[in-house]
Design an enzyme around this catalytic site. Structure first.
Site, PDB file in Angstrom:
ATOM      1  CD  GLU A  39      -1.745  -2.314   1.801  1.00  0.00           C
ATOM      2  OE1 GLU A  39      -2.678  -3.082   2.099  1.00  0.00           O
ATOM      3  OE2 GLU A  39      -0.541  -2.597   2.025  1.00  0.00           O
TER       4      GLU A  39
ATOM      5  CE1 TYR B 184      -7.448  -7.877   1.635  1.00  0.00           C
ATOM      6  CE2 TYR B 184      -7.494  -5.517   1.252  1.00  0.00           C
ATOM      7  CZ  TYR B 184      -7.186  -6.589   2.056  1.00  0.00           C
ATOM      8  OH  TYR B 184      -6.630  -6.353   3.282  1.00  0.00           O
TER       9      TYR B 184
ATOM     10  CG  HIS C 288      -9.289  -8.033   9.595  1.00  0.00           C
ATOM     11  ND1 HIS C 288      -8.201  -8.822   9.916  1.00  0.00           N
ATOM     12  CD2 HIS C 288      -9.283  -7.931   8.236  1.00  0.00           C
ATOM     13  CE1 HIS C 288      -7.573  -9.169   8.812  1.00  0.00           C
ATOM     14  NE2 HIS C 288      -8.217  -8.648   7.775  1.00  0.00           N
TER      15      HIS C 288
ATOM     16  NE  ARG D 174     -10.461  -3.513  10.193  1.00  0.00           N
ATOM     17  CZ  ARG D 174      -9.283  -3.694   9.590  1.00  0.00           C
ATOM     18  NH1 ARG D 174      -8.314  -2.830   9.790  1.00  0.00           N
ATOM     19  NH2 ARG D 174      -9.089  -4.737   8.808  1.00  0.00           N
TER      20      ARG D 174
ATOM     21  CG  ASP E 200      -3.998 -10.520   8.408  1.00  0.00           C
ATOM     22  OD1 ASP E 200      -4.077 -11.152   7.341  1.00  0.00           O
ATOM     23  OD2 ASP E 200      -4.183  -9.298   8.486  1.00  0.00           O
TER      24      ASP E 200
END
Length: 387
Positions: free
Chosen positions: A69, A129, A223, A226, A284
């Protein structure tokens, strides 16, 4: 054959003191006492000071790396087999993430086969994704039905600025493909859902479930720890019959921004009367752990660790008073059952001989056995790897 004598067995439910016999790759006996006529072909392990548990099942690992990213220099490294073994993980599911262009499914499969050759049990998700899904064959359905490693699709991103902003119809369609393929191939056909930190939270999943015939348990959102708001939405999702997953890899900065540590989230969910069969933790591992500012700009990035799964299990017991059998179930039986891996995640006759021996007081890992082979002793990996 290997005979574990007088171990305190958690299957993950507590069985008390037992002898456990493995032959080849399978568990072949669990008794109060096992005495054999000949010791010529038997290795006996004194486990009287140890807890014997299933090998851990990690349902989400970026085995080929992730991230990117922040540009090409922020691509995270591949997972090494030693990282899993040292963390007591004997079974894992490999996934792609944000980057499905320079991280391919072909590479994912090749890495899975390599890790399998090195002693682990490895499965994968097709897709990533983004939608439309990347596949190896012409469709999700063909990938799941015709490629043995693929057991579902994911991580499909929702509530995230990096997602494809799926519609209800698009998510329902890809889920139905995965579900039917799983039914025909005898696999889970699960849809792993990456849930980001946008306000929508689980709204898209709830809409698909309300507007279609797809059962809630077909989704495996991760997640969920989160944020407090997402955790509350996740607990409601679980109380309606869904399963939810908490991520164990984190950083102090991410926790300071509101993430609930996975061990604490597990305790809170159990206190909210969510059954352990609907709760899991995953590492993860080797994913990027990005921190974005309010405009979506990357400001920090670290790497997830497979070893965090074991550490979170210990924290659940030591810090948050979760009974050991429940903390273990969250990283063994629950994910194995959700993923339809019935030969994994339990100590029982006929299942794969994936075994962890833990020190009774500290719950530190003493030894690891993967499909019957001794993989870890005194902190040293015993498998020979070329790199």
């Amino acid at each position: 054959m290997k005979l574990f004598k007088n171990a305190q067995v958690y299957a993950p439910s507590p069985l008390g003191r037992k002898d456990v016999l493995i032959g080849g790759t399978k568990i072949i006996g669990i008794e109060d006492s096992i005495e054999l006529d000949s010791n010529n072909l038997i290795e006996t392990i004194d486990a009287s000071d140890l807890i014997l548990t299933p090998g851990f099942v990690d349902s989400l690992v970026h085995i080929t790396g992730g991230g990117g990213e922040g540009g090409y220099a922020t691509r995270t490294p591949e997972m090494h087999v030693n990282d899993a073994i040292k963390g007591g993980v004997t079974t894992l599911v490999g996934v792609l993430g944000t980057d499905a262009q320079t991280r391919s499914l072909e590479n994912l499969l090749a890495k899975a086969y390599a890790l399998e050759a090195q002693g682990l049990s490895v499965f994968c998700y097709t897709g990533s994704y983004h939608y439309p899904m990347v596949t190896i064959t012409q469709s999700i359905k063909h990938d799941i039905m015709l490629i043995d490693k693929f057991i579902g699709v994911g991580e499909v991103a929702i509530a995230d600025h990096r997602s494809s902003q799926l519609s209800v119809h698009e998510l329902a369609r890809l889920t139905s493909e995965a579900r039917v393929a799983g039914m025909l191939a005898g696999k889970a056909g699960i849809v792993s859902i990456h849930v980001g930190d946008e306000p929508a939270k689980l709204t898209l999943l709830n809409q698909v479930i309300a507007e279609s015939d797809i059962p809630i348990a077909q989704y495996y959102p991760t997640h969920i720890n989160r944020s407090e708001a997402l955790f509350k939405a996740g607990v409601e999702f679980a109380k309606r019959g869904g399963v939810i997953d908490f991520t164990t890899s984190t950083t102090a900065q991410i926790i300071a921004q509101g993430e609930i540590p996975a061990a604490k989230a597990l305790a809170l969910a159990l206190n909210a009367n969510v059954p352990i069969s609907q709760l899991t933790m995953s590492s993860d591992g080797n994913a990027s752990l990005p921190v974005f500012d309010s405009k979506g700009k990357l400001v920090n990035l670290q790497v997830g660790a497979v070893s965090s799964l074991h550490l979170a299990m210990v924290d659940a017991v030591k810090l948050h008073k979760v009974p050991l059998e429940l903390a273990l179930a969250a990283v063994t039986q629950s994910p194995a059952t959700i993923l339809n891996l019935h030969h994994k995640g339990v100590i029982a006759k006929g299942v794969d001989a994936d075994i962890n021996l833990l020190h009774a007081e500290s719950l530190n890992i003493h030894s690891v056995y993967a499909k019957g082979k001794h993989a870890l002793a005194a902190g040293e990996v015993l498998f020979s790897t070329p790199f």
